[in-house]
Design a protein around this motif. Structure first.
Motif, PDB file in Angstrom:
ATOM      1  N   ALA A 132       3.127  -9.196  -7.294  1.00 40.31           N
ATOM      2  CA  ALA A 132       1.727  -9.259  -7.749  1.00 40.31           C
ATOM      3  C   ALA A 132       1.607 -10.243  -8.905  1.00 40.31           C
ATOM      4  N   GLY A 133       0.685 -11.171  -8.788  1.00 41.65           N
ATOM      5  CA  GLY A 133       0.494 -12.155  -9.849  1.00 41.65           C
ATOM      6  C   GLY A 133       1.418 -13.355  -9.770  1.00 41.65           C
ATOM      7  N   LEU A 134       2.290 -13.376  -8.767  1.00 43.56           N
ATOM      8  CA  LEU A 134       3.231 -14.495  -8.647  1.00 43.56           C
ATOM      9  C   LEU A 134       2.876 -15.439  -7.497  1.00 43.56           C
ATOM     10  N   GLY A 135       1.620 -15.360  -7.035  1.00 43.85           N
ATOM     11  CA  GLY A 135       1.156 -16.397  -6.117  1.00 43.85           C
ATOM     12  C   GLY A 135       1.060 -16.000  -4.652  1.00 43.85           C
ATOM     13  N   PHE A 136       0.950 -14.693  -4.366  1.00 44.61           N
ATOM     14  CA  PHE A 136       0.920 -14.282  -2.959  1.00 44.61           C
ATOM     15  C   PHE A 136      -0.418 -13.654  -2.584  1.00 44.61           C
ATOM     16  N   ASP A 137      -1.041 -14.174  -1.516  1.00 37.93           N
ATOM     17  CA  ASP A 137      -2.247 -13.556  -0.977  1.00 37.93           C
ATOM     18  C   ASP A 137      -1.922 -12.231  -0.306  1.00 37.93           C
ATOM     19  N   HIS A 138      -0.693 -12.145   0.205  1.00 38.03           N
ATOM     20  CA  HIS A 138      -0.266 -10.914   0.867  1.00 38.03           C
ATOM     21  C   HIS A 138       1.219 -10.742   0.632  1.00 38.03           C
ATOM     22  N   TRP A 139       1.636  -9.517   0.347  1.00 37.28           N
ATOM     23  CA  TRP A 139       3.079  -9.268   0.234  1.00 37.28           C
ATOM     24  C   TRP A 139       3.450  -7.897   0.746  1.00 37.28           C
ATOM     25  N   CYS A 140       4.624  -7.817   1.348  1.00 40.95           N
ATOM     26  CA  CYS A 140       5.139  -6.562   1.890  1.00 40.95           C
ATOM     27  C   CYS A 140       6.656  -6.630   1.745  1.00 40.95           C
ATOM     28  N   ILE A 141       7.176  -5.881   0.780  1.00 43.74           N
ATOM     29  CA  ILE A 141       8.589  -6.048   0.417  1.00 43.74           C
ATOM     30  C   ILE A 141       9.363  -4.743   0.513  1.00 43.74           C
ATOM     31  N   LEU A 142      10.680  -4.868   0.647  1.00 36.81           N
ATOM     32  CA  LEU A 142      11.550  -3.704   0.539  1.00 36.81           C
ATOM     33  C   LEU A 142      11.678  -3.357  -0.940  1.00 36.81           C
ATOM     34  N   PRO A 143      11.635  -2.080  -1.293  1.00 42.16           N
ATOM     35  CA  PRO A 143      11.957  -1.732  -2.679  1.00 42.16           C
ATOM     36  C   PRO A 143      13.468  -1.899  -2.896  1.00 42.16           C
ATOM     37  N   GLY A 144      13.867  -2.564  -3.940  1.00 45.98           N
ATOM     38  CA  GLY A 144      15.298  -2.738  -4.245  1.00 45.98           C
ATOM     39  C   GLY A 144      16.053  -3.365  -3.095  1.00 45.98           C
ATOM     40  N   GLN A 145      17.203  -2.772  -2.773  1.00 42.92           N
ATOM     41  CA  GLN A 145      18.023  -3.295  -1.671  1.00 42.92           C
ATOM     42  C   GLN A 145      17.413  -2.974  -0.308  1.00 42.92           C
ATOM     43  N   GLY A 146      16.607  -1.910  -0.219  1.00 39.51           N
ATOM     44  CA  GLY A 146      16.023  -1.515   1.060  1.00 39.51           C
ATOM     45  C   GLY A 146      17.017  -0.767   1.931  1.00 39.51           C
ATOM     46  N   LEU A 147      16.491  -0.172   3.000  1.00 43.40           N
ATOM     47  CA  LEU A 147      17.315   0.595   3.939  1.00 43.40           C
ATOM     48  C   LEU A 147      17.383  -0.128   5.274  1.00 43.40           C
ATOM     49  N   TYR A 148      18.519   0.004   5.980  1.00 48.67           N
ATOM     50  CA  TYR A 148      18.635  -0.628   7.299  1.00 48.67           C
ATOM     51  C   TYR A 148      17.773   0.069   8.361  1.00 48.67           C
ATOM     52  N   HIS A 149      17.667   1.398   8.250  1.00 43.78           N
ATOM     53  CA  HIS A 149      16.872   2.130   9.240  1.00 43.78           C
ATOM     54  C   HIS A 149      15.695   2.822   8.545  1.00 43.78           C
ATOM     55  N   ASP A 150      14.550   2.808   9.222  1.00 50.43           N
ATOM     56  CA  ASP A 150      13.332   3.471   8.730  1.00 50.43           C
ATOM     57  C   ASP A 150      13.037   3.145   7.264  1.00 50.43           C
TER      58      ASP A 150
END
Ligand SMILES: [Ca+2]
Length: 486
Positions: A132-150
Motif C-alpha cells: 500500500a502506497g508503493l505504487g500498486f493499483d491492485h495487490w494480492c500477496i502472500l503474508p510472509g513466506q506463505g504456504l504451499y497449500h491453501d
C-alpha cells in the motif's frame, strides 16, 4: 527531396500509426524464490525440463552472467522494486527492523503509475512494509513466506483464504488481474512465485517425478571448508545437518555421512518438482499474452531473488558470495524492442538493473538517486558488444540470523572476486574464477595476486562511495549466533 519532406510531415502528424514500435510497452516481471541459474532446461539442466521458461529465452535474451548484489530474499526483492543496492533502500534482512524500507522509498511501479500505467503486484512480497502506497493499483500477496497449500493472502489490505496450490493460485490471480485491467492503459504486472523455497512441497501432480533417478552430486560435494575464514566455517549450511527429511525416510539418528547423500537426493528432487509447478504457470501467463496479441509490445523479464547451493561444498541455501549463491536466471523478452533468440555470455547483469531497464523502455526518467546503483540494459540489448560494467558491489547483512552466515561485502569482475567478511575476526577471500571456477583456493595472500587484490580493494571502496554506503559494522565483534537452520 520533396518526397522526404512530405513523409516527415506525415510522420510528425501520425506517430502512433507510423511508428507502432514506439507505443509504451507493457511490463510483466516474474520472479521465483531461490531458483539457481542452472535450474532451467535452457540453461543446460539435463534433469529439470522447463519448456515455458525456455520460451522466454527463445523469444528473448538469456543472460548467462546474471547476478544478485545481495543473495538474500527480502533484500533482493527490495532491490528489484527500487533499482538500488540494499544499503540504500533499507531492507537488509529477512526479519526485524531492517525488514522495512527506508521512509520515502521510490519503487519503479510508483513511477510507472504516475506515468499512467496500471500497476499490480501478485504473489510473494516478503517485505515488512506492505505494498500500500508503493505504487500498486491492485495487490494480492502472500503474508510472509506463505504456504504451499491453501494459502491465505492479503488483497489490497484484506485477508482472503484460497484453496489449492500456491503457485497455481498466484498465476490465477495474475491472469485475473490482466483480464480485468483497464484496457486503455499500458500495464505493469509483478508475478512472484513461492517456489522453489524450502520446504519444497510440490503440487500433487508432480509428487512422483524423479522417483527412480539418482541426482548426480557436484564435484565439490565433499570439499573441506576447514581452511576458510571463520565466518564460513561457522555458517550452518551443510546438507548433512538438514532436519527436513525425517518423514521421508531419512531419520535424524543416521550418522551424518550417511544422511548427507540421502538428504541431497530428497532436497534436489523436491526443489525440481516445485519448479515444474512454476514452469506450468509461467506458460499460462505467456499463453494469455500471446492469445491477446500482447506479446510484441510486452516486456517479459524472468529471474530469481537469489541463487542456491545444490551440494557445492556440501551446502544448501544461499547467503554467501560464492557463485552458486549469487548467480540467478535472467531472461528478458520484448519482440517489439530487441532481437530475440540470443544468449549473452559476455555482460554481467544485476537484479539492480531491472527497475532501470523497465523505466528506460517505458520512457520514464530515472530519478537522480538511482544513479550508480544499476543500469538500463538498453545498450547491450541493442549491441551485445557495447561498453558495459566490468565490476559490481556485493553485500550481505543478516547476522545473527538463520544459518549464521557472515556479514560481508565484495566486488566481482568478470575474472576476479574479492570478499571481505567485515566483523571480527575479519576474513578475506580472493578467487581467480578463470583458473578456479569452483572457488577451491583463496589467493588473497598469494604474492602473485597482490596487484589484483589491491585493485579490487580500492574498487570496493569506490563502489561503496558512489552508492552512498555509510554502514559502519567493520571491525565490530561477531556476536554469538543461536538461530541455526532457521
Ligand atoms: Ca529467496
Amino acid at each position: 527531396m520533396l518526397r522526404r519532406t512530405a513523409l516527415k510531415t506525415i510522420a510528425a502528424g501520425f506517430p502512433a500509426i507510423l511508428k507502432p514500435q514506439n507505443r509504451r510497452p507493457n511490463v510483466i516481471f516474474m520472479m521465483t524464490d531461490d531458483q539457481r541459474a542452472d535450474a532451467m532446461s535452457c540453461a543446460g539442466n539435463k534433469i529439470l525440463k522447463t519448456p515455458n521458461m525456455d520460451r522466454i529465452a527463445a523469444g528473448g535474451v538469456r543472460f548467462t552472467e546474471g547476478f544478485v548484489t545481495n543473495p538474500l530474499c527480502s533484500p533482493s526483492r527490495g532491490t528489484i522494486l527500487t533499482g538500488l543496492h540494499t544499503h540504500a533502500h533499507g531492507v537488509t534482512t529477512n526479519a526485524g527492523e531492517s525488514h522495512h524500507f527506508k521512509p520515502g522509498v521510490v519503487t519503479y511501479p510508483m513511477l510507472q503509475q504516475k506515468a499512467g500505467y496500471h500497476t499490480a503486484m501478485i504473489g510473494k512480497w516478503h517485505i515488512a512494509t506492505l505494498p500500500a502506497g508503493l505504487g500498486f493499483d491492485h495487490w494480492c500477496i502472500l503474508p510472509g513466506q506463505g504456504l504451499y497449500h491453501d494459502p491465505p493472502m492479503i488483497a489490497n489490505g484484506g485477508r482472503v483464504q484460497f484453496r489449492g496450490y500456491v503457485d497455481d493460485i498466484i498465476a490465477d490471480q495474475a491472469l485475473e488481474t490482466l483480464r480485468s485491467r483497464p484496457k486503455n492503459k499500458p500495464f505493469s504486472l509483478i508475478c512472484n512465485f513461492k517456489a522453489p523455497h524450502r520446504a519444497w512441497v510440490p503440487a500433487q501432480r508432480f509428487e512422483k517425478m524423479y522417483e527412480n533417478i539418482a541426482i548426480p552430486e557436484p564435484p565439490t560435494f565433499n570439499t573441506d571448508l576447514s581452511s576458510r575464514p571463520s565466518g564460513i566455517r561457522n555458517s550452518d549450511l551443510q546438507i548433512a545437518d538438514m532436519p527436513d527429511f525425517a518423514q521421508r525416510g531419512v531419520p535424524a539418528s543416521l550418522p551424518k555421512a550417511l544422511r548427507k547423500p540421502l538428504n541431497y537426493q530428497q532436497f534436489v528432487k523436491n526443489y525440481y518438482r516445485v519448479l515444474l509447478g512454476v514452469d506450468e504457470n509461467v506458460g499460462r501467463i505467456l499463453d494469455y499474452v500471446d492469445k491477446e496479441g500482447l506479446a510484441e509490445n510486452t516486456i517479459v523479464v524472468y529471474t530469481g531473488d537469489n541463487g542456491f547451493f545444490m551440494g557445492e561444498y556440501g551446502m544448501f541455501d544461499k547467503r554467501l558470495m560464492y557463485e552458486p549463491s549469487i548467480r540467478v536466471p535472467m531472461l528478458a523478452r520484448y519482440p517489439g524492442g530487441w532481437k530475440g533468440g540470443r544468449v549473452d555470455p559476455r555482460n554481467m547483469v544485476l537484479n539492480n538493473d531491472v527497475a532501470h531497464t523497465f523505466l528506460d523502455y517505458c520512457g520514464i526518467e530515472r530519478p537522480a538517486h538511482m544513479r550508480h546503483h544499476g543500469e538500463s540494459w538498453r545498450p547491450i540489448l541493442d549491441n551485445p558488444a557495447a561498453a558495459w560494467r566490468d565490476t559490481w558491489l556485493y553485500e550481505y547483512f543478516e547476522y545473527p540470523g538463520p544459518h549464521c552466515s557472515p556479514i560481508g561485502r565484495g566486488v566481482r569482475t568478470k575474472r576476479y572476486k574479492l570478499i571481505h567478511y567485515i566483523q571480527n575476526p575479519q576474513g578475506h577471500e580472493f578467487f581467480d574464477l578463470e583458473k578456479d571456477p569452483e572457488e577451491r583456493r583463496s589467493l588473497y595472500d598469494d604474492p602473485a595476486y597482490q596487484t589484483q587484490v589491491a585493485a579490487l580493494s580500492k574498487e570496493l571502496e569506490r563502489l561503496r562511495g558512489i552508492t552512498g554506503d555509510d554502514r559502519s559494522q567493520d571491525g565490530t565483534p561477531t556476536p554469538p549466533c543461536a538461530n541455526r537452520m532457521g
